[in-house]
Scaffold this active site. Structure first.
Site, mmCIF file in Angstrom:
data_model
loop_
_atom_site.group_PDB
_atom_site.id
_atom_site.type_symbol
_atom_site.label_atom_id
_atom_site.label_comp_id
_atom_site.label_asym_id
_atom_site.label_seq_id
_atom_site.Cartn_x
_atom_site.Cartn_y
_atom_site.Cartn_z
ATOM 1 C CD GLU A 1 41.532 52.711 -51.646
ATOM 2 O OE1 GLU A 1 41.621 53.528 -52.319
ATOM 3 O OE2 GLU A 1 42.191 52.293 -50.587
ATOM 4 C CG PHE B 1 45.050 57.891 -38.244
ATOM 5 C CD1 PHE B 1 45.253 59.270 -39.073
ATOM 6 C CD2 PHE B 1 45.489 56.666 -38.775
ATOM 7 C CE1 PHE B 1 46.017 58.908 -40.359
ATOM 8 C CE2 PHE B 1 46.161 56.416 -40.174
ATOM 9 C CZ PHE B 1 46.609 57.853 -40.736
ATOM 10 C CD GLN B 2 43.928 55.967 -42.600
ATOM 11 O OE1 GLN B 2 43.964 54.735 -42.301
ATOM 12 N NE2 GLN B 2 44.584 56.267 -43.780
ATOM 13 C CE LYS C 1 44.730 47.497 -36.389
ATOM 14 N NZ LYS C 1 45.781 48.540 -36.601
ATOM 15 C CG MET D 1 27.050 61.998 -73.901
ATOM 16 S SD MET D 1 26.241 61.995 -75.609
ATOM 17 C CE MET D 1 25.939 60.210 -75.871
HETATM 18 C C1 LIG Z 1 25.189 58.420 -71.708
HETATM 19 C C2 LIG Z 1 24.123 57.376 -71.507
HETATM 20 C C3 LIG Z 1 22.971 57.231 -72.591
HETATM 21 C C4 LIG Z 1 21.777 56.436 -72.221
HETATM 22 N N1 LIG Z 1 20.975 56.015 -73.181
HETATM 23 C C5 LIG Z 1 20.243 55.255 -73.042
HETATM 24 C C6 LIG Z 1 19.262 54.647 -74.156
HETATM 25 O O1 LIG Z 1 19.368 55.398 -75.215
HETATM 26 N N2 LIG Z 1 18.536 53.635 -74.094
HETATM 27 C C7 LIG Z 1 18.603 52.849 -73.139
HETATM 28 O O2 LIG Z 1 17.863 51.929 -72.659
HETATM 29 N N3 LIG Z 1 19.309 53.092 -71.899
HETATM 30 C C8 LIG Z 1 20.089 54.331 -71.812
HETATM 31 N N4 LIG Z 1 21.084 54.548 -70.987
HETATM 32 C C9 LIG Z 1 20.894 53.747 -69.777
HETATM 33 C C10 LIG Z 1 19.850 54.010 -68.823
HETATM 34 O O3 LIG Z 1 20.278 55.236 -68.153
HETATM 35 C C11 LIG Z 1 19.392 52.940 -67.884
HETATM 36 O O4 LIG Z 1 20.634 52.506 -67.116
HETATM 37 C C12 LIG Z 1 18.833 51.671 -68.550
HETATM 38 O O5 LIG Z 1 17.894 51.921 -69.454
HETATM 39 C C13 LIG Z 1 18.206 50.663 -67.579
HETATM 40 O O6 LIG Z 1 17.822 49.409 -68.114
HETATM 41 P P1 LIG Z 1 16.888 48.585 -67.457
HETATM 42 O O7 LIG Z 1 15.936 49.050 -66.786
HETATM 43 O O8 LIG Z 1 16.834 47.258 -68.141
HETATM 44 O O9 LIG Z 1 18.077 47.984 -66.250
HETATM 45 P P2 LIG Z 1 18.155 48.221 -64.576
HETATM 46 O O10 LIG Z 1 18.138 49.794 -64.470
HETATM 47 O O11 LIG Z 1 19.220 47.313 -64.181
HETATM 48 O O12 LIG Z 1 16.839 47.677 -64.146
HETATM 49 C C14 LIG Z 1 16.462 46.217 -64.100
HETATM 50 C C15 LIG Z 1 15.106 46.043 -63.631
HETATM 51 O O13 LIG Z 1 14.907 44.761 -63.760
HETATM 52 C C16 LIG Z 1 14.477 44.275 -62.358
HETATM 53 N N5 LIG Z 1 14.809 43.010 -62.054
HETATM 54 C C17 LIG Z 1 16.016 42.587 -61.684
HETATM 55 N N6 LIG Z 1 15.989 40.882 -61.378
HETATM 56 C C18 LIG Z 1 14.737 40.668 -61.926
HETATM 57 C C19 LIG Z 1 14.113 39.566 -61.666
HETATM 58 N N7 LIG Z 1 14.688 38.325 -61.424
HETATM 59 N N8 LIG Z 1 12.708 39.543 -62.262
HETATM 60 C C20 LIG Z 1 12.126 40.534 -62.780
HETATM 61 N N9 LIG Z 1 12.727 41.575 -62.639
HETATM 62 C C21 LIG Z 1 13.991 41.721 -62.352
HETATM 63 C C22 LIG Z 1 14.926 45.254 -61.349
HETATM 64 O O14 LIG Z 1 14.074 45.377 -60.112
HETATM 65 C C23 LIG Z 1 14.965 46.599 -62.129
HETATM 66 O O15 LIG Z 1 13.558 47.444 -62.087
HETATM 67 C C24 LIG Z 1 21.979 55.448 -71.234
HETATM 68 C C25 LIG Z 1 22.918 55.581 -70.077
HETATM 69 C C26 LIG Z 1 23.896 56.757 -70.400
HETATM 70 C C27 LIG Z 1 25.106 56.673 -69.308
HETATM 71 C C1 LIG Z 2 32.445 60.771 -63.195
HETATM 72 C C2 LIG Z 2 31.675 61.572 -64.333
HETATM 73 N N1 LIG Z 2 31.958 62.665 -64.437
HETATM 74 C C3 LIG Z 2 31.132 63.325 -65.478
HETATM 75 C C4 LIG Z 2 30.507 62.646 -65.980
HETATM 76 C C5 LIG Z 2 29.385 63.392 -67.301
HETATM 77 N N2 LIG Z 2 29.834 62.944 -68.385
HETATM 78 C C6 LIG Z 2 29.143 62.132 -69.317
HETATM 79 S S1 LIG Z 2 30.004 61.603 -70.746
HETATM 80 C C7 LIG Z 2 31.287 62.711 -70.513
HETATM 81 C C8 LIG Z 2 32.194 62.809 -71.593
HETATM 82 C C9 LIG Z 2 32.939 61.460 -71.707
HETATM 83 O O1 LIG Z 2 34.194 61.665 -72.519
HETATM 84 P P1 LIG Z 2 35.029 60.585 -73.153
HETATM 85 O O2 LIG Z 2 35.303 59.565 -71.984
HETATM 86 O O3 LIG Z 2 36.062 61.122 -73.885
HETATM 87 O O4 LIG Z 2 34.007 59.931 -73.850
HETATM 88 P P2 LIG Z 2 33.337 60.443 -75.332
HETATM 89 O O5 LIG Z 2 32.047 61.132 -75.125
HETATM 90 O O6 LIG Z 2 34.223 61.316 -75.972
HETATM 91 O O7 LIG Z 2 33.221 59.129 -76.126
HETATM 92 C C10 LIG Z 2 31.055 63.379 -69.138
HETATM 93 C C11 LIG Z 2 32.003 64.241 -68.909
HETATM 94 C C12 LIG Z 2 30.038 61.317 -66.110
HETATM 95 N N3 LIG Z 2 29.123 60.602 -66.611
HETATM 96 N N4 LIG Z 2 30.843 60.552 -65.111
#
Ligand SMILES: Cc1cc2nc3c(=O)[nH]c(=O)nc-3n(C[C@H](O)[C@H](O)[C@H](O)COP(=O)(O)OP(=O)(O)OC[C@H]3O[C@@H](n4cnc5c(N)ncnc54)[C@H](O)[C@@H]3O)c2cc1C
Ligand SMILES: Cc1ncc(C[n+]2csc(CCOP(=O)(O)OP(=O)(O)O)c2C)c(N)n1
Ligand SMILES: [Mg+2]
Length: 568
Positions: free
Chosen positions: A49, A111-112, A161, A473
């Site tokens: 799911e 159940f569930q 249900k 990472m």
């Molecule tokens: C491993 C990892 C590394 C990351 N590194 C980076 C990085 O280096 N740089 C980076 O940028 N991000 C990075 N991120 C992502 C980061 O965590 C955020 O998810 C991202 O920066 C959010 O982008 P956002 O604010 O544009 O989008 P969202 O979080 O989706 O926010 C969108 C905003 O727009 C607003 N909005 C929606 N609709 C409208 C509308 N019609 N009009 C006006 N406003 C609206 C919402 O209210 C919200 O505040 C990383 C994520 C991971 C998992």
């Molecule tokens: C469900 C979940 N568990 C743990 C993490 C923490 N985490 C972030 S990146 C990462 C490693 C990802 O490894 P892989 O899928 O092999 O990608 P790579 O970084 O090697 O490209 C982990 C464990 C996460 N983001 N999501």
């Protein structure tokens, strides 16, 4: 005519324009599954799911429509939690339908039985427990209105249900939702467009920060008009990628932790930041105490709660972005801002070092090369769905997205296991698009049973595993901040190509760069799903990197010149 609650559910979905749902049956939702056979709905049977929720999410992000996931009570519903939280963090509109035990059994540890509305209260925009057939249509129709209005997000409807089995006559007009449209109304203390335009016209080094909201608002044209009229450079967030074409000369690229070095420097040097549909995530700002201290700030966000939340701004506008920009544009003066653009070019340094296609691989297979080749070979036109980790960042850096909604990734929750199911949702939403999964060996192993869903549904989804033998990472953080103590990050997996074959999907392994193009082209030509296991350099790291909480301009840079992301 009387309908059962189960029939009313499907009738409501059909009236909302739903043609596909992603789900998994069980006892408490069985009346609904039985009634489904009488409605023109394609049901995609998932393997877990969590997959159903990510598929609904991928469907929503690829199409802009609401995605629908269905599950039974108890474990079916709790398996949805990660996908709901993922959609909530990235403002993705999905509706989750769950079965619940009979209303008379609620509270008896039947159940569930589980209190899924209680569990999902903080990770849904809204949720409903429906115990009467009469309430099914109003709840489902309102759920759609809530999911897609204002700031989009997930909504859950839990239906007992007996409510599915009971019958009633529906007054469809009376069942229509009555939501107030309060989001766009200004309140005392709000900034307005006069103040925004005055700051814009005065600024010498302005910078637009373009986020996910650009696409959610459909403001792609307006933002380019703003940038071009004022000659204002644009930086994008991870989720903003695609909202502004990567090949537009004013698009500087991604900001933040793994953003381009010159973008982060440009933010720190700017005298005005214009934040549009982005929420100043901590991955974007780094240390707030030293963030863009020289800049005045304008912030437009449809969610008032985002304004002045992380970054205090000078002009805060709670409004839909497209309508806000339409108000500004007639008042903007034309500027050429030659000095500002020249300074950014200077920050970019020698662009040849960025052309990783020309850099030697020295016999190694680098993930950045694989992704850059994938970009070139697909003409930059594919919908790429990434998982979470190093490969996600390399994709953001080296696949150049020119189209909105062509990068689908979990940003806010950073959910490993997202990519494969979200790509299935994207392919179902956009069957004519070429869809690629870019996934790590760790994340792939979290949701790989969905390969069977791909086969059962006959979907042409291609999978590129960036296989570095590590939870890369996390290994990178251990290398930089824990003196290379690799606790629990080395990772084995099955032979992914053979695994794919066991599922009935063509699988190949690639170990050298010279083999990349043939493997990608074969996958593209086959017209059916294919999986490529790219055995990449194991201990490569993503650069630049702003350590968590550090100043945005203090980036760790790649020590060797290979796959350099900017000149110092
Ligand atoms: C491993 C990892 C590394 C990351 N590194 C980076 C990085 O280096 N740089 C980076 O940028 N991000 C990075 N991120 C992502 C980061 O965590 C955020 O998810 C991202 O920066 C959010 O982008 P956002 O604010 O544009 O989008 P969202 O979080 O989706 O926010 C969108 C905003 O727009 C607003 N909005 C929606 N609709 C409208 C509308 N019609 N009009 C006006 N406003 C609206 C919402 O209210 C919200 O505040 C990383 C994520 C991971 C998992
Ligand atoms: C469900 C979940 N568990 C743990 C993490 C923490 N985490 C972030 S990146 C990462 C490693 C990802 O490894 P892989 O899928 O092999 O990608 P790579 O970084 O090697 O490209 C982990 C464990 C996460 N983001 N999501
Ligand atoms: Mg890995």
């Amino acid at each position: 005519m009387k309908l059962s609650g189960a029939q009313i559910l499907w009738e409501s979905l059909v009236r909302e324009g739903v043609t596909e749902v992603f789900g998994y049956p069980g006892g408490a939702i069985l009346p609904a599954y039985d009634a489904m056979l009488g409605y023109p709905i394609r049901h995609i049977l998932v393997r877990h799911e969590q997959g159903a929720t990510h598929m609904a999410d991928g469907y929503a992000r690829a199409s802009g429509k609401v995605g629908v996931a269905v599950a039974t009570s108890g474990p079916g519903a709790t398996n949805m939690v990660t996908g709901i939280a993922t959609a909530m963090m990235d403002s993705s509109p999905i509706v989750c339908i769950t079965g619940q035990v009979g209303s008379k059994l609620i509270g008896s540890d039947a159940f569930q039985e589980c209190d899924i509305t209680g569990i999902t209260l903080p990770i849904t925009k809204h949720n409903y427990l429906v115990t009467r057939a009469e309430d099914v249509a109003p709840a489902v129709l309102e759920a759609f209105a809530v999911a897609k209005s204002g700031r989009p997000g997930p909504v859950l409807v839990d239906i007992t249900k007996d409510a599915q089995q009971a019958q009633c006559v529906v007054d469809w007009d009376a069942a229509q939702p009555q939501l107030s449209e309060a989001e766009d109304e200004a309140l005392p203390g709000d900034g307005d467009y006069h103040e925004a335009v005055a700051l814009l016209n005065q600024a010498e080094r302005p910078l637009i920060l373009a986020g996910h909201g650009v696409m959610q608002s459909g403001a792609e044209r307006e933002i380019l008009e703003l940038a071009e009229r004022g000659r204002i450079p644009i930086a994008v967030t991870l989720l903003g990628i695609g909202g502004v074409p990567a090949n537009h000369p004013l698009n500087l690229g991604m900001m933040g932790m793994h953003g381009e070095a010159w973008v982060n420097h440009a933010i720190q040097e700017a005298d005005l930041l214009i934040a549009l549909g982005m929420r100043f995530d901590d991955r974007v700002t780094g240390n707030l105490k030293t963030y863009a201290l020289n800049a005045k700030k304008i912030h437009v966000d449809i969610d008032r709660g985002e304004l002045n939340k992380n970054v205090k701004v000078d002009v805060a506008i709670a409004k839909d972005l497209k309508s806000a920009l339409a108000e500004w544009l007639p008042h903007l003066e034309k500027h050429d801002r030659a000095a500002c653009v020249a300074r950014i070019d200077e920050l970019k340094g020698d662009s040849a070092v960025r052309d990783i296609q020309n850099l030697p691989d020295n016999g190694h297979l680098y993930a950045a090369h694989v992704i850059n080749d994938l970009w070139r070979l697909t003409g930059g036109d594919a919908v790429v769905v990434t998982d979470v980790g190093q490969h996600q960042m390399w994709e953001a850096q080296y696949y150049k997205h020119n189209r909105p909604r062509s990068l689908i990734t979990s940003g806010g929750l950073g959910t490993m296991g997202f990519a494969l199911p979200a790509a299935i949702g994207a392919k179902v939403a956009c069957p004519d698009s070429e869809v690629w999964v870019v996934v790590g060996d760790g994340g792939f192993q979290m949701t790989m049973p969905e390969l069977a869903t791909i086969v059962q549904e006959g979907l042409d989804v291609n999978v590129a595993i960036i296989n570095n033998g590590y939870l890369g990472m996390v290994r990178q953080w251990q290398e930089f901040f824990y003196e290379k103590r690799y606790a629990a990050t080395p990772l084995i997996g099955p032979d992914f190509a053979k695994l794919a074959q066991a599922f009935g999907i063509h699988g190949t392994t690639v170990t050298r760069r010279a083999e990349v193009a043939d493997a990608v082209e074969a996958a593209r030509r086959s017209g059916r799903a294919a999986l490529i296991d790219f055995r990449v350099e194991q201990e490569d790291s993503v650069y630049p990197m702003v350590p968590a909480g550090a100043d945005l301009h203090k980036m760790i840079r790649r020590p060797s010149p290979i796959v350099e992301t900017a000149a110092d």
